[in-house]
Design an enzyme around this catalytic site. Sequence first.
Site, PDB file in Angstrom:
ATOM      1  N   GLU A 141       0.849  -1.213   0.000  1.00  0.00           N
ATOM      2  CA  GLU A 141       0.000   0.000   0.000  1.00  0.00           C
ATOM      3  C   GLU A 141       0.883   1.262   0.000  1.00  0.00           C
ATOM      4  O   GLU A 141       0.539   2.275   0.606  1.00  0.00           O
ATOM      5  CB  GLU A 141      -0.960   0.028   1.206  1.00  0.00           C
ATOM      6  CG  GLU A 141      -1.818  -1.206   1.381  1.00  0.00           C
ATOM      7  CD  GLU A 141      -3.076  -1.236   0.522  1.00  0.00           C
ATOM      8  OE1 GLU A 141      -3.343  -0.236  -0.169  1.00  0.00           O
ATOM      9  OE2 GLU A 141      -3.751  -2.265   0.537  1.00  0.00           O
TER      10      GLU A 141
HETATM   11  C1  LIG Z   1       3.377  -9.838   0.093  1.00  0.00           C
HETATM   12  C2  LIG Z   1       3.182  -8.745  -0.886  1.00  0.00           C
HETATM   13  C3  LIG Z   1       1.916  -8.535  -1.426  1.00  0.00           C
HETATM   14  C4  LIG Z   1       1.735  -7.525  -2.382  1.00  0.00           C
HETATM   15  N1  LIG Z   1       0.501  -7.396  -2.982  1.00  0.00           N
HETATM   16  C5  LIG Z   1       0.380  -6.574  -4.066  1.00  0.00           C
HETATM   17  C6  LIG Z   1      -0.830  -6.567  -4.853  1.00  0.00           C
HETATM   18  O1  LIG Z   1      -1.807  -7.246  -4.543  1.00  0.00           O
HETATM   19  N2  LIG Z   1      -0.868  -5.784  -5.965  1.00  0.00           N
HETATM   20  C7  LIG Z   1       0.180  -5.001  -6.347  1.00  0.00           C
HETATM   21  O2  LIG Z   1       0.069  -4.339  -7.359  1.00  0.00           O
HETATM   22  N3  LIG Z   1       1.338  -4.975  -5.622  1.00  0.00           N
HETATM   23  C8  LIG Z   1       1.459  -5.739  -4.495  1.00  0.00           C
HETATM   24  N4  LIG Z   1       2.634  -5.758  -3.770  1.00  0.00           N
HETATM   25  C9  LIG Z   1       3.738  -4.906  -4.189  1.00  0.00           C
HETATM   26  C10 LIG Z   1       4.007  -3.762  -3.235  1.00  0.00           C
HETATM   27  O3  LIG Z   1       3.005  -2.805  -3.332  1.00  0.00           O
HETATM   28  C11 LIG Z   1       5.407  -3.249  -3.576  1.00  0.00           C
HETATM   29  O4  LIG Z   1       6.311  -4.230  -3.114  1.00  0.00           O
HETATM   30  C12 LIG Z   1       5.697  -1.900  -2.945  1.00  0.00           C
HETATM   31  O5  LIG Z   1       4.907  -0.905  -3.549  1.00  0.00           O
HETATM   32  C13 LIG Z   1       7.164  -1.523  -3.059  1.00  0.00           C
HETATM   33  O6  LIG Z   1       7.644  -1.687  -4.353  1.00  0.00           O
HETATM   34  P1  LIG Z   1       8.983  -2.530  -4.601  1.00  0.00           P
HETATM   35  O7  LIG Z   1       8.845  -3.825  -3.902  1.00  0.00           O
HETATM   36  O8  LIG Z   1       9.250  -2.566  -6.043  1.00  0.00           O
HETATM   37  O9  LIG Z   1      10.093  -1.722  -3.857  1.00  0.00           O
HETATM   38  P2  LIG Z   1      10.915  -0.485  -4.430  1.00  0.00           P
HETATM   39  O10 LIG Z   1       9.989   0.511  -5.034  1.00  0.00           O
HETATM   40  O11 LIG Z   1      12.037  -0.981  -5.274  1.00  0.00           O
HETATM   41  O12 LIG Z   1      11.488   0.129  -3.089  1.00  0.00           O
HETATM   42  C14 LIG Z   1      12.644  -0.389  -2.431  1.00  0.00           C
HETATM   43  C15 LIG Z   1      13.032   0.594  -1.324  1.00  0.00           C
HETATM   44  O13 LIG Z   1      13.340   1.862  -1.903  1.00  0.00           O
HETATM   45  C16 LIG Z   1      12.524   2.869  -1.357  1.00  0.00           C
HETATM   46  N5  LIG Z   1      12.178   3.817  -2.406  1.00  0.00           N
HETATM   47  C17 LIG Z   1      11.624   3.583  -3.603  1.00  0.00           C
HETATM   48  N6  LIG Z   1      11.424   4.724  -4.280  1.00  0.00           N
HETATM   49  C18 LIG Z   1      11.832   5.719  -3.476  1.00  0.00           C
HETATM   50  C19 LIG Z   1      11.872   7.133  -3.592  1.00  0.00           C
HETATM   51  N7  LIG Z   1      11.384   7.796  -4.650  1.00  0.00           N
HETATM   52  N8  LIG Z   1      12.398   7.826  -2.569  1.00  0.00           N
HETATM   53  C20 LIG Z   1      12.851   7.214  -1.473  1.00  0.00           C
HETATM   54  N9  LIG Z   1      12.824   5.876  -1.290  1.00  0.00           N
HETATM   55  C21 LIG Z   1      12.324   5.133  -2.294  1.00  0.00           C
HETATM   56  C22 LIG Z   1      11.286   2.153  -0.825  1.00  0.00           C
HETATM   57  O14 LIG Z   1      10.644   2.885   0.210  1.00  0.00           O
HETATM   58  C23 LIG Z   1      11.893   0.851  -0.332  1.00  0.00           C
HETATM   59  O15 LIG Z   1      12.407   1.019   0.954  1.00  0.00           O
HETATM   60  C24 LIG Z   1       2.821  -6.710  -2.762  1.00  0.00           C
HETATM   61  C25 LIG Z   1       4.079  -6.913  -2.180  1.00  0.00           C
HETATM   62  C26 LIG Z   1       4.268  -7.910  -1.271  1.00  0.00           C
HETATM   63  C27 LIG Z   1       5.648  -8.117  -0.724  1.00  0.00           C
END
Ligand SMILES: Cc1cc2nc3c(=O)[nH]c(=O)nc-3n(C[C@H](O)[C@H](O)[C@H](O)COP(=O)(O)OP(=O)(O)OC[C@H]3O[C@@H](n4cnc5c(N)ncnc54)[C@H](O)[C@@H]3O)c2cc1C
Length: 601
Positions: A409
């Site tokens: 979220e």
């Molecule tokens: C169990 C699980 C269920 C999920 N369910 C869904 C689902 O139903 N539908 C769906 O669409 N997605 C889902 N997700 C995805 C989830 O919403 C994403 O994992 C989340 O939005 C973070 O994206 P990412 O994993 O690519 O991390 P990244 O975006 O790569 O982030 C990695 C780190 O970098 C930081 N970061 C990234 N960008 C910035 C910035 N601009 N400035 C500062 N810090 C930054 C983040 O805060 C984090 O600490 C799920 C994930 C999990 C693990």
Amino acid sequence: METQQEKEILRGGQFLVKETKCEDVFTPEDFNEEQKMMRDSVIEFNDREIIPHRDRFEAKDYALTEEVMHKAGDMGFLGVSVPEAYGGLGMGFVSTMIVCEYISSGTGSFSTAFGAHTGIGTMPITLYGTEEQKQKYVPKLATGEWFGAYALTEPEAGSDANSGKTTATLSADGKSYKINGQKMWISNAGFCNLFIVFARIENDKNITGFIVEKDLNNGISLGEEEHKLGIHASSTRQVFFSDTVVPVENMLAGRGEGFKIAMNALNIGRIKLAAACLDSQRRITTIALQYANERKQFNTRISDFGAIKSKLAEMATNCYAGESASYRAAKNIEDRIAMRQAAGNSHQEAELKGVEEYAIECSILKVAVSEDVQHCADEGIQIFGGMGFSKDTPMEAAWRDARIARIYEGTNEINRMLSVGMLVKKAMKGHVDLLGPAQAVADELMGIPSFDTPDYSELFAEEKEMIAKLKKVFLMVAGSAVQKYGPELDNHQQLLLAASDILIEIYMAESTLLRTEKNVKRFGEKEQETQIAMAKLYLYNAVSIVEKNGKESIISFAEGDEQRMLLMGLRRFVKYTNYPDIVDLRNAIADKIKAENKYSF
Ligand SMILES: Cc1cc2nc3c(=O)[nH]c(=O)nc-3n(C[C@H](O)[C@H](O)[C@H](O)COP(=O)(O)OP(=O)(O)OC[C@H]3O[C@@H](n4cnc5c(N)ncnc54)[C@H](O)[C@@H]3O)c2cc1C
């Protein structure tokens, strides 16, 4: 166009600059009969269908998750907020929060499945669907005949959700789109019947949303179940689309509207996620307390040790604060929706605008409560000692399950930055007057402080003044930072994070105080003495967090005389006249819950 009535209720973010009377906040003690009945039936469902089967959920019994979801559908829980015209119960936002809260504490697996279906899996259609789309899909989703999933994230598009590479290409006859791409981390993917898929048409700046039925003969395939740290029986898979044909009438809202849909669905998801963490906090606190009341070391119950009492008191206090702030915001949303409807907006439009208005509070709550539940579970493990580390006690799974709430979220980093960013934007648009109050604080800093001895004889007089002073800290820090960096502020992330922590603590502490003040007025001071202690303890902790973050921020952007003046202002604004005896407060809170052997507020 804003109506006269709307102007009279607090807008999102305005808590910072307008005083709220305790009579104007909604609290869990204000639940009406219908809400209490709903709460009790969800608790009974959770106790019967979820909690006794924790082991099966932990053993990755995905079929059980699906089975219990069907049962939740039979009970009407999946359609609480869905209008009756589409097969739901048509209840208000507060009731939706109550269901999310009490259905979620058995296991994070079910909580996630429930949230992904009822929130991000269904809401995009109820909020943005055409009449035909709503008639076709929502009744099935509201009753649990079908389940929904939300496919936004991609391997290379996580936080940067609008950067997805999935494409939607219009067919030559203009009747359908072909979707191609890969989605990742999709909750409910294993058993859902439809996906809300976000894809890009040609070189559009923004993505577009589509309702895609899960037909495995239509170019849709799934990855294996992900091996996760927690929420073991929540189905999480990759989803691949290969020339998946979707009729044009399944586009949600208009072309390029997907990012807006995604963000608004997440706003609602965020406050519901906060609710979903609350009952877990409550249960963890109660279970840890009961263990501490039983467990003896050095011939003493460990709950008699100050070290353990301190943990129990803080766990209970944070939970109480989370409840206070969540239901305050939920009722604001409900009222705003009702006002918009009364002014002639459709349910759809009213709900959209109602939630959007409080997007700042939704982000604040998501961050605060997701971190509190994790901390609560962590302390729960510590209270259980070695047994806390064992899979045979519930603490271990609670800790692992809590961890995801800080990631999905929108990560907590993103939500922190959003909360301040949205507030600054609202100020720029004139929706919240930050500039006037910020200028007033700047003028106050230049003036001579009052040396009058204030009269703090009335309950919470000093605490209320302290909240007003903490708001001045935010206005001082954020106001000076905006002046210094202007639009470049976005590039100063550590400053934004610190400002956000100040904002979060103000909202949480004020909500806790207002709830308690309201309840003291109706139930009496004696009856509320533990709640009074919790409100004071929360505020004291909040002041320390504000002081630390205020100091770091000021030092990062101000120098010389300006720095000295701002630091002096900070010291003035975080200073108590009468410091509360925190050890006494913690002991009083712990003694109360120890005697009752449960979290009892
Ligand atoms: C169990 C699980 C269920 C999920 N369910 C869904 C689902 O139903 N539908 C769906 O669409 N997605 C889902 N997700 C995805 C989830 O919403 C994403 O994992 C989340 O939005 C973070 O994206 P990412 O994993 O690519 O991390 P990244 O975006 O790569 O982030 C990695 C780190 O970098 C930081 N970061 C990234 N960008 C910035 C910035 N601009 N400035 C500062 N810090 C930054 C983040 O805060 C984090 O600490 C799920 C994930 C999990 C693990």
